[in-house]
Design a protein around this motif. Sequence first.
Motif, mmCIF file in Angstrom:
data_model
loop_
_atom_site.group_PDB
_atom_site.id
_atom_site.type_symbol
_atom_site.label_atom_id
_atom_site.label_comp_id
_atom_site.label_asym_id
_atom_site.label_seq_id
_atom_site.Cartn_x
_atom_site.Cartn_y
_atom_site.Cartn_z
ATOM 1 N N GLU A 20 23.414 -1.232 -9.736
ATOM 2 C CA GLU A 20 22.636 -2.444 -9.572
ATOM 3 C C GLU A 20 23.414 -3.336 -8.710
ATOM 4 O OE1 GLU A 20 19.592 -3.725 -11.003
ATOM 5 O OE2 GLU A 20 20.301 -4.990 -9.349
ATOM 6 N N ASN A 22 22.411 -6.443 -7.883
ATOM 7 C CA ASN A 22 22.233 -7.961 -8.411
ATOM 8 C C ASN A 22 22.961 -8.263 -9.696
ATOM 9 O OD1 ASN A 22 21.280 -10.431 -9.435
ATOM 10 N ND2 ASN A 22 19.231 -10.148 -9.049
ATOM 11 N N ASP A 25 21.267 -9.211 -12.552
ATOM 12 C CA ASP A 25 20.724 -8.331 -13.480
ATOM 13 C C ASP A 25 21.590 -7.458 -14.318
ATOM 14 O OD1 ASP A 25 18.068 -9.134 -12.815
ATOM 15 O OD2 ASP A 25 17.731 -7.493 -11.395
ATOM 16 N N ASP A 73 18.663 1.172 -9.634
ATOM 17 C CA ASP A 73 17.877 -0.073 -8.779
ATOM 18 C C ASP A 73 17.366 0.786 -7.523
ATOM 19 O OD1 ASP A 73 16.442 -2.053 -8.092
ATOM 20 O OD2 ASP A 73 18.191 -3.265 -7.371
ATOM 21 N N THR A 104 12.656 -4.324 -9.299
ATOM 22 C CA THR A 104 11.611 -5.144 -9.268
ATOM 23 C C THR A 104 10.369 -4.687 -8.839
ATOM 24 O OG1 THR A 104 13.529 -6.713 -8.704
ATOM 25 C CG2 THR A 104 11.283 -7.471 -8.274
ATOM 26 N N LYS A 125 11.050 -4.153 -13.588
ATOM 27 C CA LYS A 125 11.756 -5.354 -14.373
ATOM 28 C C LYS A 125 10.765 -6.419 -14.645
ATOM 29 C CE LYS A 125 16.085 -4.429 -11.998
ATOM 30 N NZ LYS A 125 16.892 -4.967 -11.037
ATOM 31 N N PHE A 132 12.363 -8.492 -20.641
ATOM 32 C CA PHE A 132 13.477 -7.901 -19.863
ATOM 33 C C PHE A 132 14.361 -7.014 -20.827
ATOM 34 C CE2 PHE A 132 17.210 -6.847 -17.787
ATOM 35 C CZ PHE A 132 16.939 -6.538 -16.442
ATOM 36 N N GLU B 277 12.751 -10.899 -6.575
ATOM 37 C CA GLU B 277 13.864 -10.600 -7.169
ATOM 38 C C GLU B 277 14.649 -11.964 -7.536
ATOM 39 O OE1 GLU B 277 16.147 -6.902 -6.785
ATOM 40 O OE2 GLU B 277 17.786 -8.058 -6.444
ATOM 41 N N THR B 281 15.416 -13.749 -11.375
ATOM 42 C CA THR B 281 16.659 -14.137 -11.768
ATOM 43 C C THR B 281 16.888 -15.577 -12.180
ATOM 44 O OG1 THR B 281 17.784 -12.642 -10.055
ATOM 45 C CG2 THR B 281 19.012 -14.225 -11.091
ATOM 46 N N SER B 284 14.810 -15.527 -15.611
ATOM 47 C CA SER B 284 15.561 -15.145 -16.807
ATOM 48 C C SER B 284 16.567 -15.774 -17.316
ATOM 49 C CB SER B 284 16.224 -13.857 -16.262
ATOM 50 O OG SER B 284 15.256 -12.790 -15.933
#
Lengths: 153, 482
Positions: A20, A22, A25, A73, A104, A125, A132, B277, B281, B284
């Motif tokens: 991953e 990010n 995440d 991912d 995503t 996701k 999540f 994405e 974020t 979240s």
Amino acid sequence: MSMEMNSAGYGGGIEILLVEDNPGDVRLVKEAIAENKIKNDIYVVSDGEEALLFLRREGDYKDAPQPDLILLDLNLPKKSGRDVLEEVKSDPDLKRIPVVVLTTSDAERDILRSYDLHANCYVTKPVDMNQFVRVVNYIEDFWFSIVKLPPKD
Amino acid sequence: MNIDEQLVDESIWQTDGKWHTLVESAYNIIVIVDRKGVIQYINKKTKENIINTSIYDYMFPEYHEQVQESVGKVFETGRPEDFEIASASSRGQVKWYISRVGAIKLGDKVVSAVMIFTDITKRKEAEEILQIKNDAIESSINGIVFTDLKGNINYINHSLESMWDYCSDDEIIGRNIIELWEGRKRCLQVLNEMKDKGSWIGELVAKKKNSDLFDVQLSSSIIKNKNGKPMLMMFSFIDITENKQSERRLKQIMKELVRSNEELEQYAYIASHDLKEPLRTVISYLQLLEKRYKTKLDSAADEYIMYAVEGAKHMEQLIKDLLGYSQVGVNTREPQIVNSGIVLGRVLINLQDIINEADVIVTHDKMPEVYADDIQLGQVFQNLINNAIKFRKQTDPEIHISVKERDSEWIFAVKDNGIGIKNEYKDKIFDIFKRLHIKDEYAGTGVGLSVCKRIIEYYGGQIWLESEFGYGTTFYFTIPKK
């Protein structure tokens, strides 16, 4: 749910490789895993090349364990998740490791392509943080409590 | 009638049996007339007795003068004369004859004239048809060339002359057909194929007098005589420069279209992933913040977080809807025969909760089979019905879906008794992201109707609405029959 129940029968903890890029995440997955009752060791790499080095125990990863599950991912720097998936599934030493695509994208072509490349499952996701966390927990529960995994070398 | 003439009658035509038989069985019409044209004898049986009537009664008036002149000359000179006349047959058809007038002499004196008529009607008709064919070839808009079997040109029509920019046919007759084309090798190949198969149809590049090139379509064939022997070659050209140009333009446009479609698809993909994405974020972590610090923050902070989350979620919905909108027509499945009743039924099941909650009565006609994609047709129904529910009035909301058949299409109508739409917004409402109300009143991104319009237009149909502000709205859309 106890360790003895899982079929990996591996003395140590259950090991997950998270691929991953990010950091947000990564943190969320870690938080989710921390909330779950099942205790797992999580290893994180942030691009496709690193993932393959880890899995093949090359470079800095000579002592890396073989993971029980890969959370992958799709859109990654350098080698993409698709490339990683393709290489893992065509490598006799790695192809038995279950790969969960966690991404995503909900584009049909990503879903089809992933299954064509023998992904074990494809999960989008959720936008909502609570969902999540729930999804990550479901993934853990499913793969480590319900599914019979192949024995490790 | 004088004695001499009677003598002629009796001595030649009536008494000599041999001559008589010969004359009467002749293919020609043989008539003996006096100087004034009065018929004394005719070798054919006629319905009515025409002896002693005038020969001029049996030919069109415009020939009288000419024939009288010829007969006069024969009587004067004794030498035969020829003329051509037309007359009407007993059935009223026009018959053409050539005729020779000769003198019947008694001694040196011309006493009568014998007219021998030969029927040339068939020849005349054939000549006329030939002339028409000639004129047709000459005036054809196709450029036409005749050549011998070696390709030497012996005829060109007017169009050919002007297509190739020649001033007169002298410039081109006698030269070889190959000189009209560009590319000797290709031309020889065409001529060879023509000789093998008897004809050739295809496109060639032609070369004008000034060596300018242009595109032509050629149909050519070898022309044979009655016995099947090849006699000459015929070439018929059409100038297709314009077709070729528009074909090239079309290809170019198609190429650009394919490229822009691919780009659009790429954008759509980027939207579905790369835009979503970071948004995810944001959402979240706002939620995580809320969860972990709930007790440590005051109520104002909770409110800020709520607005931030809502805004981000709305943004996510916009991206999703925009993606859906841009995907109409991209990777779409081939339309099939679908039962629109089943499609509508499925949509109503989907909307069951909303329908019950809003207490709307939804009714519909018997729905036909149409040529469409069931998922996209379902999307149209769902968006329109959803819309009708959203903009209902509080008392007795009703929605009715009806359909009418026309020759070439089906017209569907979704009618509600809701709040209605002001006339000035009738067209704007289909614009993407167009909303007529603030978000607090009616939720939504304003993409639903744009998607409907895009889907319906993709299948060659139309969508429009009729509304009375305050009393309800009817959305119409058409689906062409295949």
